[in-house]
Design a protein around this motif. Structure first.
Motif, PDB file in Angstrom:
ATOM      1  N   SER A  40       0.602  -1.236  -0.106  1.00  0.00           N
ATOM      2  CA  SER A  40       0.104   0.081   0.230  1.00  0.00           C
ATOM      3  C   SER A  40       0.816   1.172   0.079  1.00  0.00           C
ATOM      4  O   SER A  40       0.394   2.274  -0.643  1.00  0.00           O
ATOM      5  CB  SER A  40      -0.993   0.147   1.227  1.00  0.00           C
ATOM      6  N   SER A  64      -6.227   8.523  -2.388  1.00  0.00           N
ATOM      7  CA  SER A  64      -7.285   7.357  -1.976  1.00  0.00           C
ATOM      8  C   SER A  64      -7.999   6.941  -3.246  1.00  0.00           C
ATOM      9  O   SER A  64      -7.954   5.553  -3.508  1.00  0.00           O
ATOM     10  CB  SER A  64      -8.195   7.760  -1.036  1.00  0.00           C
ATOM     11  N   HIS A  65      -8.631   7.888  -4.069  1.00  0.00           N
ATOM     12  CA  HIS A  65      -9.428   7.387  -5.062  1.00  0.00           C
ATOM     13  C   HIS A  65      -8.454   6.599  -6.300  1.00  0.00           C
ATOM     14  O   HIS A  65      -8.789   5.750  -7.002  1.00  0.00           O
ATOM     15  CB  HIS A  65      -9.855   8.624  -5.732  1.00  0.00           C
ATOM     16  N   TYR A  66      -7.253   7.442  -6.562  1.00  0.00           N
ATOM     17  CA  TYR A  66      -6.294   7.103  -7.586  1.00  0.00           C
ATOM     18  C   TYR A  66      -5.510   5.461  -7.305  1.00  0.00           C
ATOM     19  O   TYR A  66      -5.765   4.745  -8.265  1.00  0.00           O
ATOM     20  CB  TYR A  66      -5.109   7.761  -7.503  1.00  0.00           C
ATOM     21  N   VAL A  67      -5.431   5.278  -6.064  1.00  0.00           N
ATOM     22  CA  VAL A  67      -4.903   3.814  -5.550  1.00  0.00           C
ATOM     23  C   VAL A  67      -6.029   2.881  -5.125  1.00  0.00           C
ATOM     24  O   VAL A  67      -5.760   1.451  -4.930  1.00  0.00           O
ATOM     25  CB  VAL A  67      -3.683   3.964  -4.778  1.00  0.00           C
ATOM     26  N   GLY A  68      -7.186   3.276  -4.779  1.00  0.00           N
ATOM     27  CA  GLY A  68      -8.232   2.170  -4.318  1.00  0.00           C
ATOM     28  C   GLY A  68      -8.128   1.746  -3.046  1.00  0.00           C
ATOM     29  O   GLY A  68      -8.376   0.775  -2.751  1.00  0.00           O
ATOM     30  N   LEU A  69      -7.755   2.803  -2.308  1.00  0.00           N
ATOM     31  CA  LEU A  69      -7.445   2.425  -0.641  1.00  0.00           C
ATOM     32  C   LEU A  69      -8.333   3.377   0.124  1.00  0.00           C
ATOM     33  O   LEU A  69      -8.637   4.591  -0.280  1.00  0.00           O
ATOM     34  CB  LEU A  69      -6.074   2.359  -0.467  1.00  0.00           C
ATOM     35  N   ARG A  71      -9.455   6.324   2.539  1.00  0.00           N
ATOM     36  CA  ARG A  71      -8.697   7.461   3.024  1.00  0.00           C
ATOM     37  C   ARG A  71      -7.919   7.596   4.084  1.00  0.00           C
ATOM     38  O   ARG A  71      -6.785   7.974   4.281  1.00  0.00           O
ATOM     39  CB  ARG A  71      -9.666   8.732   2.945  1.00  0.00           C
TER      40      ARG A  71
END
Length: 129
Positions: A40, A64-69, A71
């Protein structure tokens, strides 16, 4: 032993998979050295590099949106990066630390070689189709 079966675009997938593994190793080594990698952190660090390189730094929500994790995970990892001097917070966005951004390491050279080899493999596979 289980038999194998044909893979569509085998040569292309092989070249990309090998390049991905090689690049991931380079990235892990450049960020973590010999320590066990937290993937991560690698994703978040890569997102920071993308934003910085595109001159469009990202905040925690965009990362967070870019990597799908989540926030909350991103914020926790960003704090970890900040403590170790890998990234710097500027207002609400994150950049590579100035030391990291200006450091010309062997990792960039290695990554360029990996891309070159992958490109060569992909071009060769197009000749065989």
């Amino acid at each position: 032993m289980l038999g194998t079966y044909p893979i569509v675009h085998r040569s292309e997938r092989l070249a990309l998979a090998k390049a991905y593994i090689a690049l991931t190793r380079v990235m892990v080594d450049s960020v973590f050295g010999k320590k066990t990698a937290d993937h991560s952190l690698l994703l978040i660090g890569s997102a920071i590099m993308v934003g910085h390189a595109e001159n469009r730094p990202m905040n925690a929500t965009k990362i967070s949106h870019y990597v799908g994790l989540p926030r909350s995970t991103v914020i926790r990892k960003l704090n970890e990066f900040s403590r170790t001097g890998v990234v710097a917070r500027h207002g609400n966005v994150y950049l590579l630390s100035e030391e990291r951004a200006r450091n010309q390491t062997k990792y960039v050279t290695e990554a360029i070689c990996i891309f070159g080899a992958a490109e060569k493999s992909l071009k060769a596979s197009k000749l065989n189709t």
